[in-house]
Design a protein around this motif. Structure first.
Motif, PDB file in Angstrom:
ATOM      1  N   GLN A 280      72.737  37.822  13.391  1.00  0.00           N
ATOM      2  CA  GLN A 280      72.468  38.985  14.243  1.00  0.00           C
ATOM      3  C   GLN A 280      71.049  39.015  14.795  1.00  0.00           C
ATOM      4  O   GLN A 280      70.828  39.113  15.992  1.00  0.00           O
ATOM      5  N   HIS A 281      70.070  38.945  13.900  1.00  0.00           N
ATOM      6  CA  HIS A 281      68.689  39.146  14.353  1.00  0.00           C
ATOM      7  C   HIS A 281      67.753  37.987  14.003  1.00  0.00           C
ATOM      8  O   HIS A 281      66.619  37.967  14.449  1.00  0.00           O
ATOM      9  N   GLY A 282      68.213  37.077  13.191  1.00  0.00           N
ATOM     10  CA  GLY A 282      67.369  35.940  12.859  1.00  0.00           C
ATOM     11  C   GLY A 282      66.204  36.310  11.949  1.00  0.00           C
ATOM     12  O   GLY A 282      66.203  37.364  11.301  1.00  0.00           O
ATOM     13  N   ASP A 283      65.249  35.441  11.878  1.00  0.00           N
ATOM     14  CA  ASP A 283      64.019  35.664  11.110  1.00  0.00           C
ATOM     15  C   ASP A 283      63.421  37.000  11.541  1.00  0.00           C
ATOM     16  O   ASP A 283      63.232  37.262  12.732  1.00  0.00           O
ATOM     17  N   VAL A 284      63.096  37.849  10.566  1.00  0.00           N
ATOM     18  CA  VAL A 284      62.612  39.198  10.866  1.00  0.00           C
ATOM     19  C   VAL A 284      61.361  39.174  11.747  1.00  0.00           C
ATOM     20  O   VAL A 284      61.112  40.124  12.507  1.00  0.00           O
ATOM     21  N   VAL A 285      60.597  38.096  11.687  1.00  0.00           N
ATOM     22  CA  VAL A 285      59.350  38.034  12.461  1.00  0.00           C
ATOM     23  C   VAL A 285      59.612  37.939  13.968  1.00  0.00           C
ATOM     24  O   VAL A 285      58.755  38.268  14.775  1.00  0.00           O
ATOM     25  N   ARG A 286      60.837  37.539  14.347  1.00  0.00           N
ATOM     26  CA  ARG A 286      61.162  37.538  15.778  1.00  0.00           C
ATOM     27  C   ARG A 286      60.938  38.905  16.421  1.00  0.00           C
ATOM     28  O   ARG A 286      60.665  39.000  17.616  1.00  0.00           O
ATOM     29  N   SER A 287      61.069  39.960  15.622  1.00  0.00           N
ATOM     30  CA  SER A 287      60.926  41.303  16.193  1.00  0.00           C
ATOM     31  C   SER A 287      59.603  41.956  15.806  1.00  0.00           C
ATOM     32  O   SER A 287      59.412  43.146  16.012  1.00  0.00           O
ATOM     33  N   GLN A 288      58.686  41.177  15.237  1.00  0.00           N
ATOM     34  CA  GLN A 288      57.426  41.769  14.775  1.00  0.00           C
ATOM     35  C   GLN A 288      56.229  41.297  15.586  1.00  0.00           C
ATOM     36  O   GLN A 288      56.296  40.302  16.301  1.00  0.00           O
ATOM     37  N   GLY A 289      55.136  42.002  15.424  1.00  0.00           N
ATOM     38  CA  GLY A 289      53.875  41.616  16.059  1.00  0.00           C
ATOM     39  C   GLY A 289      53.878  41.953  17.541  1.00  0.00           C
ATOM     40  O   GLY A 289      54.799  42.577  18.070  1.00  0.00           O
TER      41      GLY A 289
ATOM     42  N   SER B 117      57.803  37.467  20.788  1.00  0.00           N
ATOM     43  CA  SER B 117      56.792  37.701  19.755  1.00  0.00           C
ATOM     44  C   SER B 117      55.848  36.499  19.620  1.00  0.00           C
ATOM     45  O   SER B 117      56.263  35.411  19.226  1.00  0.00           O
ATOM     46  N   TRP B 118      54.579  36.739  19.927  1.00  0.00           N
ATOM     47  CA  TRP B 118      53.607  35.655  19.804  1.00  0.00           C
ATOM     48  C   TRP B 118      53.252  35.393  18.338  1.00  0.00           C
ATOM     49  O   TRP B 118      52.719  34.339  17.994  1.00  0.00           O
ATOM     50  N   TYR B 119      53.530  36.361  17.494  1.00  0.00           N
ATOM     51  CA  TYR B 119      53.388  36.177  16.045  1.00  0.00           C
ATOM     52  C   TYR B 119      54.441  35.151  15.584  1.00  0.00           C
ATOM     53  O   TYR B 119      54.119  34.185  14.876  1.00  0.00           O
ATOM     54  N   PHE B 120      55.677  35.321  16.031  1.00  0.00           N
ATOM     55  CA  PHE B 120      56.729  34.365  15.669  1.00  0.00           C
ATOM     56  C   PHE B 120      56.388  32.966  16.188  1.00  0.00           C
ATOM     57  O   PHE B 120      56.598  31.961  15.499  1.00  0.00           O
ATOM     58  N   ALA B 121      55.838  32.919  17.408  1.00  0.00           N
ATOM     59  CA  ALA B 121      55.492  31.621  18.008  1.00  0.00           C
ATOM     60  C   ALA B 121      54.485  30.863  17.152  1.00  0.00           C
ATOM     61  O   ALA B 121      54.497  29.629  17.090  1.00  0.00           O
ATOM     62  N   GLN B 122      53.627  31.610  16.490  1.00  0.00           N
ATOM     63  CA  GLN B 122      52.557  31.004  15.707  1.00  0.00           C
ATOM     64  C   GLN B 122      53.096  30.111  14.585  1.00  0.00           C
ATOM     65  O   GLN B 122      52.400  29.214  14.113  1.00  0.00           O
ATOM     66  N   PHE B 123      54.336  30.346  14.170  1.00  0.00           N
ATOM     67  CA  PHE B 123      54.866  29.653  12.990  1.00  0.00           C
ATOM     68  C   PHE B 123      56.181  28.899  13.243  1.00  0.00           C
ATOM     69  O   PHE B 123      56.792  28.419  12.294  1.00  0.00           O
ATOM     70  N   ASN B 124      56.611  28.788  14.491  1.00  0.00           N
ATOM     71  CA  ASN B 124      57.975  28.281  14.682  1.00  0.00           C
ATOM     72  C   ASN B 124      58.173  27.308  15.839  1.00  0.00           C
ATOM     73  O   ASN B 124      59.287  27.137  16.311  1.00  0.00           O
TER      74      ASN B 124
ATOM     75  N   TYR C 168      56.744  18.782  20.333  1.00  0.00           N
ATOM     76  CA  TYR C 168      57.975  18.122  20.753  1.00  0.00           C
ATOM     77  C   TYR C 168      58.934  19.114  21.394  1.00  0.00           C
ATOM     78  O   TYR C 168      59.734  18.753  22.237  1.00  0.00           O
ATOM     79  N   ARG C 169      58.856  20.336  20.951  1.00  0.00           N
ATOM     80  CA  ARG C 169      59.732  21.376  21.504  1.00  0.00           C
ATOM     81  C   ARG C 169      59.065  22.729  21.273  1.00  0.00           C
ATOM     82  O   ARG C 169      58.352  22.911  20.287  1.00  0.00           O
ATOM     83  N   PRO C 170      59.273  23.670  22.176  1.00  0.00           N
ATOM     84  CA  PRO C 170      58.675  24.996  21.990  1.00  0.00           C
ATOM     85  C   PRO C 170      59.445  25.762  20.918  1.00  0.00           C
ATOM     86  O   PRO C 170      60.260  25.195  20.190  1.00  0.00           O
ATOM     87  N   VAL C 171      59.168  27.042  20.825  1.00  0.00           N
ATOM     88  CA  VAL C 171      59.820  27.889  19.823  1.00  0.00           C
ATOM     89  C   VAL C 171      61.263  28.128  20.248  1.00  0.00           C
ATOM     90  O   VAL C 171      61.516  28.510  21.390  1.00  0.00           O
ATOM     91  N   PRO C 172      62.214  27.903  19.364  1.00  0.00           N
ATOM     92  CA  PRO C 172      63.615  28.065  19.778  1.00  0.00           C
ATOM     93  C   PRO C 172      64.006  29.537  19.886  1.00  0.00           C
ATOM     94  O   PRO C 172      63.567  30.372  19.097  1.00  0.00           O
ATOM     95  N   ALA C 173      64.858  29.816  20.879  1.00  0.00           N
ATOM     96  CA  ALA C 173      65.518  31.127  20.887  1.00  0.00           C
ATOM     97  C   ALA C 173      66.486  31.175  19.710  1.00  0.00           C
ATOM     98  O   ALA C 173      66.896  30.139  19.181  1.00  0.00           O
ATOM     99  N   LEU C 174      66.855  32.383  19.309  1.00  0.00           N
ATOM    100  CA  LEU C 174      67.747  32.528  18.157  1.00  0.00           C
ATOM    101  C   LEU C 174      69.074  31.815  18.428  1.00  0.00           C
ATOM    102  O   LEU C 174      69.772  32.142  19.389  1.00  0.00           O
TER     103      LEU C 174
END
Lengths: 409, 409
Positions: free
Chosen positions: B45-54, B61-68, B366-372
């Protein structure tokens, strides 16, 4: 020259270690803890400068012990031609070379990158420096405190109303060590596939910058530099230190569900009915009012009671431990995060334990901290030098004393 | 299911990533940066909770981008039997599994340690938890702030006259990630030798404890807990922040030679003739008097002048950078410690760069941050599932949307 086999993950990997002080030695100790054969090469007269630093007990630096278990010590004057020749021979049988000289120093010893790659194609070279070996600051003298300042770390560490603050542990040194240990092992994984080594480099500043995490993301996204917020979290409340009757308790509910658990456990769930505290935005806006309400409750009981009660309720919390409390803690003891080395005449010496636990091939104390040059004869004999040749090297000053008493195994 | 080949050190290593939030994702990103194929498994449904944070920019979410970055995303309901079966099949073709559940949660999914070792003997299992999977606190909820408190770190961080202080970056999460990345690669090195995987575990508290370094040594040697000393060093002076005419300058001479260089560069070498300042013990005893003398000189010129002048003299020094100054710094730019990811409709997204530099096999985007769920169809097709089977999984809710637009390669 072969050391006794270990049962660690890196058994069979030989590391030639030219590093000194903290950032390199912590890295090579991690490799040694996991079974690599680490040969620490030290200047003949006094060795690694840390041998004479920090608090000594029975003539032995416990600061040095913190970073140098699981290594063998070979003295070698790397400025001499014969010293360099011995280093060269060691590299022929090594898997990894680690150094933390300033950029260019290794090249002046005849081991520039092109030579290393050409003559030792399977060798993994690991390197730590201050700012990186490219760029305008490559030749600047480096130091942990400077890296803490220039990485932005200090700008976000410290109380809201105080100055930018260094962290007391040498974070940039330690982080660089961890990064390098990872990079060296990744390069070893590649070597299995390609047959080729690589040059792996980390810098004190770069490591700390990579740790800025969500603070960097926040800056990138808003173009505002994050402010220092002390123990308060910049984005969520409640979070931080609260005043129990006999000390502070750290509480960190990470989301609304946790906040509800906390307030229920404190017996003040009705605070959520107060419009000021109903959501996180409100709680941030009325932080001081809420802090006062929570401290009024938390102040009625002792830290230990709250920790038991809140953990049972599923709320992350803990005591702010002094180092004594940390090492006395039953969990820390169960995790063996305090080890004792048997240093023979110097007695038993405590150090911090292994943070990486392996199930089949656990880290272990294979050998205590070596005395300066303790393994010089053994290592040189392994290269095929006979007693006369070794004595000649000693008489020329290429190697140091050969009379170092062995520490126990 | 094969991703395109990379040129990184870990090319060919497939990682099944069950982690979320910070500590696990930062570790698996390190593996992906160096060429591993990381499959991030997220709830449908929503994936890693950090997708909706920051902070979000253009819905991202640029916070999610920082780690994924450098991961593929597969949605999978791991509570369902069919979801578990797919995980099982993925593990048959994987080299590494990484998880940061509380101890025991993976076992409840049928993947207890004995099963993992027996059914997937070549698999390296990496694990991060709060306190370790053995010991009295193993089941306690964990959080970075609590680990900072209980590791002793906070007791030595902060101003001398203030309270124990957390560091703003989630140090225990980040350190655990680095330790785990090292441990996983060390276990892969062993696998080449033995053919067997291993279970590698790190804990938030254990990692930070191992970083206490000389502070732990000082405590062990003296039985006195180290005091907070703010920006002053507990054992040497001069060292710390000094007041130039337009701001602070961090200066850290590490030994007597450096102190002499500093005083000469400041034009006050004669201070060493003052008995109070002649040696480090004297300088520590008369720290405030010396600080005043030094600030009187340093206050006459600007930070930039001192930094140029002192570096030229070989004295480690630097400006206390805000995060803006850090990322604008020419050295940091030369080291590419700010990267931009091309996130397609979400625009270009900055993140921190690679702290581990490799010469032959450098880290890369090699690849950017994936969409859910972006790679759900591709990965399942690689397991041999046809379109109808994939659609059926979707209709049952085992996997999430299949219509995620691809981000650019």
């Amino acid at each position: 020259m072969q050391a006794s086999p270990t049962t660690g993950s890196l058994e069979g990997i030989r590391v030639i270690d030219l590093t000194r002080v903290i950032s390199g030695p912590f890295c090579t100790q991690m490799l040694g803890d996991h079974g690599a054969d680490v040969i620490k090469i030290e200047p003949p007269q006094h060795g690694d400068v840390v041998r004479s630093q920090g608090n000594k007990v029975r003539g032995f630096s416990w600061y040095f012990a913190q970073f140098n278990r699981n290594k063998r010590s070979l003295t070698l004057d790397l400025r001499s031609a014969r010293g360099k020749a011995i280093l060269w021979r060691l590299l022929e049988e090594a898997d990894v070379l680690v150094e933390n000289f300033r950029p260019g120093v290794l090249g002046k010893m005849g081991l520039d990158d092109a030579t290393l790659r050409e003559r030792f194609p399977r060798l993994v070279v690991g390197r730590i420096n201050g700012f990186g070996s490219e760029g305008p600051y490559r030749d600047r003298p480096a130091y942990d405190f400077i890296a803490q300042a220039m990485s932005g770390f200090m700008s976000v560490n410290g109380p809201a109303d105080g100055e930018p603050m260094r962290a007391a542990p040498p974070l940039s040194d330690m982080v660089a060590s961890q990064n390098l240990a990872f990079g060296i092992c990744a390069a070893l994984v590649r070597r299995e596939r390609t047959g080729r080594g690589d040059i792996v480099e980390t810098a004190l500043t770069n490591g700390l910058i990579s740790m800025m995490g969500y603070l960097a993301a926040e800056y990138f996204a808003t173009d505002q530099v994050p402010a220092r917020t002390g123990n308060d979290h910049p984005m969520v409340y409640p979070y931080g230190l609260f005043k129990a009757s006999d000390g502070d308790v750290a509480i960190a509910p990470s989301n609304d569900t946790m906040v509800e658990r906390l307030l229920r456990a404190l017996g003040c769930l009705e605070l959520l009915d107060d419009a000021r505290f109903a959501d996180n935005a409100g709680r941030m806006a009325h932080r001081e009012a809420l802090r006062e309400r929570l401290n009024a409750i938390i102040g009625t009981r002792r830290v230990a009671e709250w920790i038991e009660h809140l953990n049972a309720a599923g709320v992350p919390c803990g005591r702010v431990h002094s180092l004594r409390e940390t090492f006395d803690d039953p969990q820390v003891q169960a995790q063996q995060m305090r080890l004792e080395l048997d240093q023979g005449e110097h007695g038993r010496v405590p150090t911090t334990g292994f943070p990486v636990k392996m199930s089949e091939a656990p880290a272990a104390v294979y050998r205590p901290v070596p005395a300066l040059g303790e393994h010089t004869r053994e290592i040189l004999a392994g290269l095929g030098l006979d007693d006369a040749a070794i004595q000649a090297l000693h008489d020329e000053g290429v190697i140091g004393t050969l009379d170092t008493p062995a520490t126990p195994r």
